[in-house]
Design a protein around this motif. Structure first.
Motif, PDB file in Angstrom:
ATOM      1  N   VAL A  27       2.610   5.812  -3.739  1.00 34.87           N
ATOM      2  CA  VAL A  27       1.408   6.498  -3.273  1.00 34.87           C
ATOM      3  C   VAL A  27       0.631   5.529  -2.389  1.00 34.87           C
ATOM      4  N   ASN A  28      -0.171   6.091  -1.502  1.00 34.64           N
ATOM      5  CA  ASN A  28      -1.037   5.282  -0.652  1.00 34.64           C
ATOM      6  C   ASN A  28      -2.354   5.023  -1.363  1.00 34.64           C
ATOM      7  N   SER A  29      -2.813   3.775  -1.307  1.00 35.20           N
ATOM      8  CA  SER A  29      -4.024   3.429  -2.019  1.00 35.20           C
ATOM      9  C   SER A  29      -4.748   2.298  -1.305  1.00 35.20           C
ATOM     10  N   VAL A  30      -5.649   1.632  -2.029  1.00 33.55           N
ATOM     11  CA  VAL A  30      -6.491   0.583  -1.465  1.00 33.55           C
ATOM     12  C   VAL A  30      -6.477  -0.607  -2.416  1.00 33.55           C
TER      13      VAL A  30
ATOM     14  N   VAL B 140      -2.886  -0.168   1.225  1.00 35.98           N
ATOM     15  CA  VAL B 140      -1.637  -0.579   0.596  1.00 35.98           C
ATOM     16  C   VAL B 140      -0.848   0.642   0.142  1.00 35.98           C
ATOM     17  N   ARG B 141       0.418   0.386  -0.142  1.00 36.51           N
ATOM     18  CA  ARG B 141       1.260   1.371  -0.822  1.00 36.51           C
ATOM     19  C   ARG B 141       1.561   0.815  -2.211  1.00 36.51           C
TER      20      ARG B 141
ATOM     21  N   PRO C 234       1.622  -3.804   2.008  1.00 33.80           N
ATOM     22  CA  PRO C 234       0.588  -3.345   2.946  1.00 33.80           C
ATOM     23  C   PRO C 234       1.037  -2.132   3.746  1.00 33.80           C
ATOM     24  N   ARG C 235       0.059  -1.248   4.039  1.00 36.54           N
ATOM     25  CA  ARG C 235       0.256  -0.169   5.002  1.00 36.54           C
ATOM     26  C   ARG C 235      -0.429  -0.573   6.290  1.00 36.54           C
ATOM     27  N   ASP C 236       0.228  -0.383   7.409  1.00 38.04           N
ATOM     28  CA  ASP C 236      -0.323  -0.810   8.695  1.00 38.04           C
ATOM     29  C   ASP C 236      -1.553   0.028   9.038  1.00 38.04           C
TER      30      ASP C 236
ATOM     31  N   ASN D 241      -6.630  -3.883   7.839  1.00 41.01           N
ATOM     32  CA  ASN D 241      -5.824  -5.075   7.571  1.00 41.01           C
ATOM     33  C   ASN D 241      -4.617  -5.235   8.472  1.00 41.01           C
ATOM     34  N   GLY D 242      -4.435  -4.349   9.481  1.00 49.36           N
ATOM     35  CA  GLY D 242      -3.212  -4.448  10.263  1.00 49.36           C
ATOM     36  C   GLY D 242      -2.020  -4.241   9.339  1.00 49.36           C
ATOM     37  N   PRO D 243      -0.904  -4.937   9.568  1.00 48.58           N
ATOM     38  CA  PRO D 243       0.269  -4.773   8.703  1.00 48.58           C
ATOM     39  C   PRO D 243       0.356  -5.804   7.584  1.00 48.58           C
ATOM     40  N   TRP D 244      -0.738  -6.526   7.282  1.00 52.93           N
ATOM     41  CA  TRP D 244      -0.668  -7.657   6.353  1.00 52.93           C
ATOM     42  C   TRP D 244      -1.522  -7.425   5.105  1.00 52.93           C
TER      43      TRP D 244
END
Length: 548
Positions: free
Chosen positions: A230-233, A243-244, A257-259, A264-267
């Motif tokens: 799931v997608n989250s924070v 984040v995922r 990380p989710r881009d 946060n970009g991809p990091w």
């Protein structure tokens, strides 16, 4: 703007843009390994070779830029470039590169953590030959090499794309990695006397396109196709990285990380990822608890609301100025709305106080010293936020009762401050603690309310830039752990007050009344893939790869 044709698709492409980026933007698949949108372009792997009309040989799509031809030299009278990704010339070049990459690659897909999300595995099915022509023993290299506290390196699997090297040079700027040796013996290596131990080291695992770099904490935990995602924070600092969350059988196994160029970009940092390890040591309480003397008594939720109201009624001398209400930047906006409603109903005040807990320093990339993800959300809700690292003993001392939500003032304090907090709580008539773990503070409480963890509930948080994001439920919590907004509905209803439905949508509607920036949005607008910006300041942009 140049007009180009890629395969059979006409595209108006920006001057100076690369073939690969234009193709990917328009849904045209070109295989690649070394390219990453947030890293420099090196043309290292050669996997993205394509046929360009007029060029004497196939060109790398990642490094070949698009220009404008003079009117009299347009291809077919109108094109500035004609590219083929599927011609026999392009396919032969891609097959040849892949054959070289697989020449000495070990056949260990069944035991490789990358299986299921491996670009080498995927491309070998699409572009590879069914059998190897190698007639000799493969060149072997070291396996299971510890190159850092969180990263394990399998040299045999490495395809020398140099993504990890460029990350350490350009993003973390720590430069631990390089290439050593020559020819078939070339390998990624650590500089002598060093190890891969920067605050973002596991990002090298994320960007490794094969199974060469693996995370020690996730290694051999579970096959990726069994994971529920799931997608989250991330909840570990005020950055609130997108984040995922990957979970299996009720346990969170990893965060990646989710881009998100707005946040946060991809990091993401290693500390945020390792919350999965810190969660393992938590002491979890299974039911709502009320203490009588030294004895704790457990309650079912249907009985707990009435029991809590009755216990509070046993202290009629407790007026509004007798209470210390400690909220937390770990609460979601909906939980904060529940806390405000409870405070207004029982303590004649509209909000409590949120401590600003900080340690360390901000870095130049992502890490923030404020260790609470929703401080900005508290401010938007009109809840006072205390001075940074202000002692909570000053708020608690002299009070006769306390409500403490998702904070552990006893466990977080040290020395004289810890003793002062313990003394203040021990002298109170009534202490109510609500948290996802049975903390040191909970042990001094008279009432303990078990809350769902951040990964077990829905909610909205707002990071320090003002970007609102919705967290999703990664695992189903035990039935006795609930978000505080559900607890608030139960508590208010038991006391005869009106309350929203004990659901995320019910309390989110109340949040939108308090936060003007959310008034015109729907829940769908706040899903992790659709972000709502609330007056985000222009400064403090994400470094390198903002638009990746």
């Amino acid at each position: 703007m140049p007009l180009i044709r890629i395969d059979d698709q006409e595209i108006e492409a920006p001057q100076g843009e690369t073939i690969l980026r234009v193709a990917l933007k328009h849904g045209i698949a070109i295989p690649y390994y070394c390219y990453h949108p947030a890293l420099s372009i090196v043309g290292q792997c050669r996997m993205c070779l394509v046929e360009v009309k007029g060029a004497p040989k196939p060109l790398t799509a990642c490094s070949t830029t698009i220009g404008t031809l003079p009117p009299g030299k347009k291809i077919e009278g109108k094109y500035d470039m004609v590219v083929s990704t599927k011609s026999e010339t392009a396919r032969k070049a891609q097959r040849g590169v892949l054959e070289f990459l697989l020449l000495n690659h070990p056949l260990d897909c069944p035991i490789c953590d990358q299986a299921g999300e491996c670009q080498l595995q995927e491309y070998s099915y699409t572009f590879g030959d069914p059998a190897s022509r190698l007639e000799f023993e493969k060149v072997h290299a070291p396996k299971r090499v510890d190159i850092g506290p969180h990263v394990v390196f399998d040299v045999e699997r490495c395809i020398k794309c140099t993504r990890c090297i460029r990350f350490c040079q350009e993003i973390s700027k720590t430069g631990e990695l390089t290439l050593s040796e020559r020819g078939v013996y070339t390998r990624v290596d650590i500089f002598p006397g060093r190890e891969l131990d920067n605050p973002y080291s596991v990002c090298t695992v994320d960007i490794c396109p094969v199974g060469a770099l693996t995370s020690r904490e996730f290694r051999f935990k579970e096959r990726v196709w069994f994971l529920k995602s799931v997608n989250s924070v991330c909840q570990e600092c005020s950055r609130g990285c997108s984040v995922r969350v990957d979970a299996y059988k009720g346990e969170v196994l990893r965060l990646v990380p989710r881009d998100n160029p707005q946040v946060n970009g991809p990091w993401m940092c290693d500390y945020g990822r390792l919350v999965t390890e810190r969660m393992k040591g938590l002491d979890l309480a299974g039911r709502p608890l009320l203490r009588s003397g030294a004895v704790w008594q457990g309650y079912e939720w249907k009985e707990f609301g009435a029991a809590l109201v009755e216990k509070m009624a046993g202290f009629p001398a407790l007026k509004s100025d007798s209470w210390a209400v400690v909220l937390s930047g770990r609460l979601s906006l909906e939980e904060m709305a529940g806390a405000q409603a409870v405070s207004q109903a029982f303590f004649e005040r509209s909000a409590g106080s949120v401590p600003d807990v900080a340690w360390g320093e901000d870095d130049e990339l992502l890490i923030r010293k404020e260790r609470r993800p929703n401080l900005m959300g508290a401010r938007l809700m009109g809840i006072p936020v205390g001075e940074q690292n202000a002692p909570l003993s000053g708020l608690l001392t002299g009070k006769k009762a306390a409500l403490i939500l998702r904070e552990d003032p006893v466990g977080d304090a040290q020395g004289a401050e810890k003793a002062a907090v313990e003394t203040a709580l021990a002298s109170m008539d009534l202490v109510i603690v609500a948290d996802s773990a049975f903390t040191d503070t909970a042990r001094l409480a008279h009432v303990f309310i078990p809350l769902a963890g951040w990964h077990e509930m829905e909610g909205v948080t707002v990071n320090f830039l003002g970007v609102a994001q919705k967290t999703a439920r990664a695992v189903v919590p035990p039935r006795d752990r609930r978000p505080f907004y559900e607890v608030a509905s139960l508590w208010l209803t038991a006391a005869g007050h009106e309350a929203p439905e004990p659901t995320f949508p019910g309390w989110h509607a109340k949040v939108k009344e308090s936060v003007p920036g959310l008034a015109g949005t729907s829940i769908k607008d706040l899903l992790p893939n659709g972000l709502q910006v609330l007056d985000a300041p222009a400064k403090d942009k994400v470094k390198k790869g903002e638009g990746a």
